[in-house]
Structures are given as structure tokens and as C-alpha cells.
Design a protein around this motif. Structure first.
Motif, PDB file in Angstrom:
ATOM      1  N   ILE A  65       0.847  -1.202   0.000  1.00 34.60           N
ATOM      2  CA  ILE A  65       0.000   0.000   0.000  1.00 34.60           C
ATOM      3  C   ILE A  65       0.884   1.255   0.000  1.00 34.60           C
ATOM      4  O   ILE A  65       0.634   2.211  -0.739  1.00 34.60           O
ATOM      5  CB  ILE A  65      -0.944   0.010   1.235  1.00 34.60           C
ATOM      6  CG1 ILE A  65      -2.051  -1.041   1.070  1.00 34.60           C
ATOM      7  CG2 ILE A  65      -1.552   1.392   1.471  1.00 34.60           C
ATOM      8  CD1 ILE A  65      -2.971  -1.198   2.274  1.00 34.60           C
ATOM      9  N   TYR A  71      -1.599   6.100  -2.795  1.00 41.23           N
ATOM     10  CA  TYR A  71      -1.371   6.266  -1.358  1.00 41.23           C
ATOM     11  C   TYR A  71      -0.195   7.234  -1.154  1.00 41.23           C
ATOM     12  O   TYR A  71       0.945   6.857  -0.942  1.00 41.23           O
ATOM     13  CB  TYR A  71      -1.092   4.900  -0.695  1.00 41.23           C
ATOM     14  CG  TYR A  71      -1.234   4.936   0.808  1.00 41.23           C
ATOM     15  CD1 TYR A  71      -2.488   4.942   1.423  1.00 41.23           C
ATOM     16  CD2 TYR A  71      -0.111   4.958   1.627  1.00 41.23           C
ATOM     17  CE1 TYR A  71      -2.624   4.972   2.803  1.00 41.23           C
ATOM     18  CE2 TYR A  71      -0.233   4.987   3.017  1.00 41.23           C
ATOM     19  CZ  TYR A  71      -1.490   4.991   3.590  1.00 41.23           C
ATOM     20  OH  TYR A  71      -1.617   5.025   4.965  1.00 41.23           O
ATOM     21  N   GLY A 179       3.404   8.329  10.210  1.00 42.40           N
ATOM     22  CA  GLY A 179       2.572   7.579   9.276  1.00 42.40           C
ATOM     23  C   GLY A 179       1.088   7.853   9.363  1.00 42.40           C
ATOM     24  O   GLY A 179       0.296   7.127   8.778  1.00 42.40           O
ATOM     25  N   THR A 181      -0.685   7.228  11.841  1.00 39.30           N
ATOM     26  CA  THR A 181      -1.332   6.197  12.666  1.00 39.30           C
ATOM     27  C   THR A 181      -2.261   6.852  13.687  1.00 39.30           C
ATOM     28  O   THR A 181      -3.258   6.265  14.101  1.00 39.30           O
ATOM     29  CB  THR A 181      -0.261   5.321  13.358  1.00 39.30           C
ATOM     30  OG1 THR A 181       0.585   4.799  12.340  1.00 39.30           O
ATOM     31  CG2 THR A 181      -0.870   4.153  14.121  1.00 39.30           C
ATOM     32  N   TYR A 224      -7.607   4.979  -0.394  1.00 38.14           N
ATOM     33  CA  TYR A 224      -8.093   3.852   0.410  1.00 38.14           C
ATOM     34  C   TYR A 224      -8.908   2.847  -0.409  1.00 38.14           C
ATOM     35  O   TYR A 224      -9.518   1.938   0.147  1.00 38.14           O
ATOM     36  CB  TYR A 224      -8.897   4.383   1.606  1.00 38.14           C
ATOM     37  CG  TYR A 224      -7.978   5.067   2.600  1.00 38.14           C
ATOM     38  CD1 TYR A 224      -7.352   4.334   3.602  1.00 38.14           C
ATOM     39  CD2 TYR A 224      -7.681   6.424   2.492  1.00 38.14           C
ATOM     40  CE1 TYR A 224      -6.489   4.933   4.495  1.00 38.14           C
ATOM     41  CE2 TYR A 224      -6.810   7.042   3.375  1.00 38.14           C
ATOM     42  CZ  TYR A 224      -6.215   6.294   4.372  1.00 38.14           C
ATOM     43  OH  TYR A 224      -5.339   6.883   5.248  1.00 38.14           O
ATOM     44  N   THR A 231      -5.574  -2.493  -1.267  1.00 38.57           N
ATOM     45  CA  THR A 231      -6.217  -2.115  -0.006  1.00 38.57           C
ATOM     46  C   THR A 231      -7.389  -3.060   0.289  1.00 38.57           C
ATOM     47  O   THR A 231      -7.646  -3.403   1.445  1.00 38.57           O
ATOM     48  CB  THR A 231      -6.688  -0.643  -0.052  1.00 38.57           C
ATOM     49  OG1 THR A 231      -5.604   0.154  -0.528  1.00 38.57           O
ATOM     50  CG2 THR A 231      -7.098  -0.144   1.315  1.00 38.57           C
ATOM     51  N   PHE A 234      -5.866  -6.079   1.745  1.00 41.56           N
ATOM     52  CA  PHE A 234      -5.422  -5.746   3.103  1.00 41.56           C
ATOM     53  C   PHE A 234      -6.616  -5.808   4.064  1.00 41.56           C
ATOM     54  O   PHE A 234      -6.529  -6.398   5.150  1.00 41.56           O
ATOM     55  CB  PHE A 234      -4.812  -4.343   3.055  1.00 41.56           C
ATOM     56  CG  PHE A 234      -4.433  -3.731   4.374  1.00 41.56           C
ATOM     57  CD1 PHE A 234      -3.339  -4.183   5.082  1.00 41.56           C
ATOM     58  CD2 PHE A 234      -5.173  -2.672   4.892  1.00 41.56           C
ATOM     59  CE1 PHE A 234      -2.977  -3.594   6.281  1.00 41.56           C
ATOM     60  CE2 PHE A 234      -4.817  -2.072   6.089  1.00 41.56           C
ATOM     61  CZ  PHE A 234      -3.721  -2.538   6.791  1.00 41.56           C
ATOM     62  N   MET A 270     -13.278   2.302   6.639  1.00 43.21           N
ATOM     63  CA  MET A 270     -13.180   1.057   5.864  1.00 43.21           C
ATOM     64  C   MET A 270     -14.152   0.047   6.467  1.00 43.21           C
ATOM     65  O   MET A 270     -14.231  -0.103   7.689  1.00 43.21           O
ATOM     66  CB  MET A 270     -11.761   0.499   5.892  1.00 43.21           C
ATOM     67  CG  MET A 270     -10.765   1.422   5.197  1.00 43.21           C
ATOM     68  SD  MET A 270      -9.429   0.592   4.304  1.00 43.21           S
ATOM     69  CE  MET A 270      -8.891  -0.666   5.429  1.00 43.21           C
ATOM     70  N   GLU A 300     -11.931  -0.011  10.068  1.00 36.40           N
ATOM     71  CA  GLU A 300     -10.913   1.025  10.327  1.00 36.40           C
ATOM     72  C   GLU A 300     -11.485   2.425  10.142  1.00 36.40           C
ATOM     73  O   GLU A 300     -12.347   2.645   9.288  1.00 36.40           O
ATOM     74  CB  GLU A 300      -9.725   0.852   9.375  1.00 36.40           C
ATOM     75  CG  GLU A 300      -8.539   1.732   9.746  1.00 36.40           C
ATOM     76  CD  GLU A 300      -7.319   1.531   8.856  1.00 36.40           C
ATOM     77  OE1 GLU A 300      -6.207   1.461   9.378  1.00 36.40           O
ATOM     78  OE2 GLU A 300      -7.499   1.438   7.624  1.00 36.40           O
TER      79      GLU A 300
END
Ligand code: AVI
Length: 338
Positions: A65, A71, A179, A181, A224, A231, A234, A270, A300
Motif C-alpha cells: 500500500i 497512497y 505515518g 497512525t 483507500y 487495499t 489488506f 473502511m 478502520e
């Protein structure tokens, strides 16, 4: 001289190789997985915690990704770090230690490591990640490249890692959380995280936070839901993981990846959409879960922040922003705070 992987180590370092790498498990994830999955899939609105994306397969997909054209996050953040690492380290106290929360494959931290080692003769790097699979290869690579580096790998939650730093280190710290996060935390989790971090850090410590900025929803949507379907893989891998680790029988063909932008909450969500009425068994939990056609599992949240919003959140939790580093298009921001 060779390191434990058998490769030639960097020349001229004073530390013996066996002193340079320590791995400590602060928390094992397996018991948490069973408990969290039961809780999340039996709630009226189905979800799965996004931290469970990152088994070995999920890490490999996440790395793919990060290389996708859509991305932009990794590319833009890496470029900022590459250009600004020296400046970031200049704004930190001397004889620093570096800690990274959610270090993953540790690829971006190399710019901070290099900038530190240009100013001090040795550096201790604490890599904190919940996924054991995430850390090993990247860390071994760093050890090979930087002979003056010592690495402590801490497997556990961020809170476990921060507790460890508080009790085991006394030097000034730079704690990096890169990142975007931080975007995966809900508002409530973010508040708890910043409160915990504020308590753990001393005035001489620094916090480096990578934040994806709010932008055109079409750009976010593509990031995404990429054209190669990585993705989607993932996202679906979290079900495959439950099949592998909890003896579940999810049919991966009966769920579809969906990414949507929630304007009100300023986040990409997501989901995995059930493509039919179905009943899934999770053997190890003795649990059967019914899904209706069209029902989703929310896997997510990826929150996107405006610069003023994140600044006010940081200030509201007692952080002072020393500098914010952005790219020319203002896609991403790295905040350095104390
Ligand atoms: C790890 N995290 C910051 C990524 C993100 O962008 O929220 C995870 C991800 N999910 C889908 N693509 C990437």
C-alpha cells in the motif's frame, strides 16, 4: 565481523553486536485477539479493531500500500522527513534517545537516526510495535547500516512501551508517532493517548507526530480504494487472519471492501460488506455470527485533520508545538512538540 544474520556489519563501531540488539515482549497479542473479536463481532454494530490488520501477511500488504501511486501519505511524509530531519533534531536536546510508536518496518526512522548520529556518537532506538512480525527485518537492516546504533525492540501496546521508557531510560527522548497512525484512533482514544503521552514525557522530551491533512475526498477515496485492489486485500486479510488464528470459516469471496469518506467525522471509514445473508463460525470462540446481505463489519477509521484542529488538540493536552513541517501542497504535516 558479522552480525547475527551473518551479514558484514558496518565498520568502525565500538559496540559488540550482541550488545546492539535486545528484543522484549511486553504483551502478547493472542489472548487479546480472542477477547476483542468476540466483543466486536457480537456488538449490535459489527466491527474489528484495526490493530489486527498487522500479522505477517497484513504487514506485507501494508508495505505494498505504501508504494501505491494513490497512497500519497508515505511518499509525502518520507520527503518531509528526508528534508527536515536535521532541523527536527536541532530542535531536540543533545544526547537524545529515539523511540518510535508503531514502528512497523522502521523505514522512515532512518532519516531521524542519521540526523541523530551526525550529532552524537551513539544512539539507542526503541522500536515499539504490537505486531511482532512488523519489526524484525527492518531493524536488522538498520543495525547493518548504522554501526553506532543500539536497538531495543519492544513488542506491546503504546502504553506498555511508554511505561517501559519511563522506568528504563533517563536520557532526553524524541518519541516519534509517524505515518498518520494517529488518524486510526477515535476521538476518545486520541484524547486518552495524548493524556497518557503528556504524563509520560518530561519537559526536555520531544514528540514528533505525523498527521494526514484534510483534503479533496476524491484523493482520499482513491488512497483507500486503489485501482490494483491491494487495499481491498489488506482489508479482507483481517478475515483471513481470523480463519488462520481462531479457526473461523469466513468465505472471503462473500465480503467486499468498501472505503467511504464520512464528512461529518472527517474520516475515511473502511468496511467489509456482506454480499449475502450468511452465518460464520469462529471455531476457537465457539461462536456463530449471522450477517445480513449488505451488513458491514467496520474495520478502520482514518481521521484527517486540519492544521488548526490538530494544533488545538495538542495544545488542549498540554503540548506546545515547536514547529510544524508540511509539504508544498499541504497534504501532510509533521508536528514537533514539547
Ligand atoms: C497505518 N495507517 C496509518 C494506515 C492509514 O492510512 O490509516 C492504514 C491503512 N489503511 C488502509 N490503507 C492504509
Amino acid at each position: 565481523m558479522t552480525d547475527r544474520t551473518g551479514s558484514p556489519a558496518a565498520e568502525g563501531h565500538a559496540m559488540a553486536d550482541k550488545e546492539r540488539y535486545t528484543s522484549i515482549t511486553l504483551r502478547s497479542m493472542q489472548d487479546d485477539l480472542a477477547r476483542d473479536v468476540r466483543q466486536a463481532l457480537t456488538a449490535p454494530v459489527r466491527s474489528l479493531p484495526c490493530k489486527y490488520f498487522y500479522d505477517a501477511e497484513g504487514m506485507t500488504l501494508f508495505e505494498q500500500i505504501c508504494d501505491l501511486p494513490e497512497y500519497y501519505l508515505t511518499r509525502v511524509e518520507t520527503a518531509i522527513l528526508k528534508n527536515q530531519a536535521d532541523r527536527i533534531i536541532e530542535l531536540c536536546p543533545r544526547e537524545l534517545i529515539l523511540a518510535e510508536l508503531g514502528s512497523g518496518s522502521s523505514t522512515k526512522s532512518r532519516y531521524l537516526i542519521e540526523a541523530c548520529l551526525a550529532r552524537q556518537s551513539e544512539l539507542a532506538y526503541y522500536a515499539i510495535d504490537i505486531s511482532p512480525a512488523a519489526l524484525e527485518d527492518g531493524l536488522r537492516q538498520l543495525l547493518r547500516e548504522y554501526g553506532q546504533l543500539r536497538i531495543v525492540r519492544l513488542s506491546g501496546e503504546f502504553a506498555d512501551g511508554l511505561n517501559y521508557l519511563t522506568t528504563h531510560t533517563s536520557e532526553p527522548r524524541l518519541v516519534a508517532f509517524l505515518g498518520s497512525t494517529v488518524g486510526n484512533l477515535t476521538e476518545e482514544e486520541l484524547g486518552q493517548f495524548l493524556t497518557m503521552l503528556r504524563q509520560a514525557l518530561r519537559p526536555s522530551d520531544r514528540f514528533l507526530l505525523g498527521v494526514d491533512l484534510l483534503k479533496d475526498p476524491a484523493v482520499l477515496g482513491a488512497a483507500y480504494d486503489d485501482s490494483q485492489g491491494i487495499t481491498a486485500k489488506f482489508n479482507l486479510n483481517i478475515l483471513a487472519r481470523l480463519n488462520r488464528e481462531l479457526s473461523a470459516d469466513f468465505d472471503l469471496g462473500a465480503f467486499r471492501h468498501r472505503a467511504l469518506f464520512n464528512h461529518e467525522r472527517s474520516r475515511i471509514e473502511m468496511h467489509l460488506v456482506s454480499l449475502r445473508d450468511q452465518r460464520v463460525k469462529i471455531g476457537d470462540l465457539g461462536l456463530a455470527v449471522e450477517f445480513r446481505h449488505g451488513e458491514t463489519i467496520h474495520t478502520e477509521n482514518c481521521h484527517k485533520y486540519s492544521l488548526p484542529r490538530m494544533e488545538s488538540l495538542l495544545a488542549g493536552h498540554g503540548f506546545q508545538v515547536l514547529h510544524s513541517f508540511t509539504d508544498p501542497q499541504r497534504q501532510f504535516c509533521l508536528y514537533l512538540a514539547s
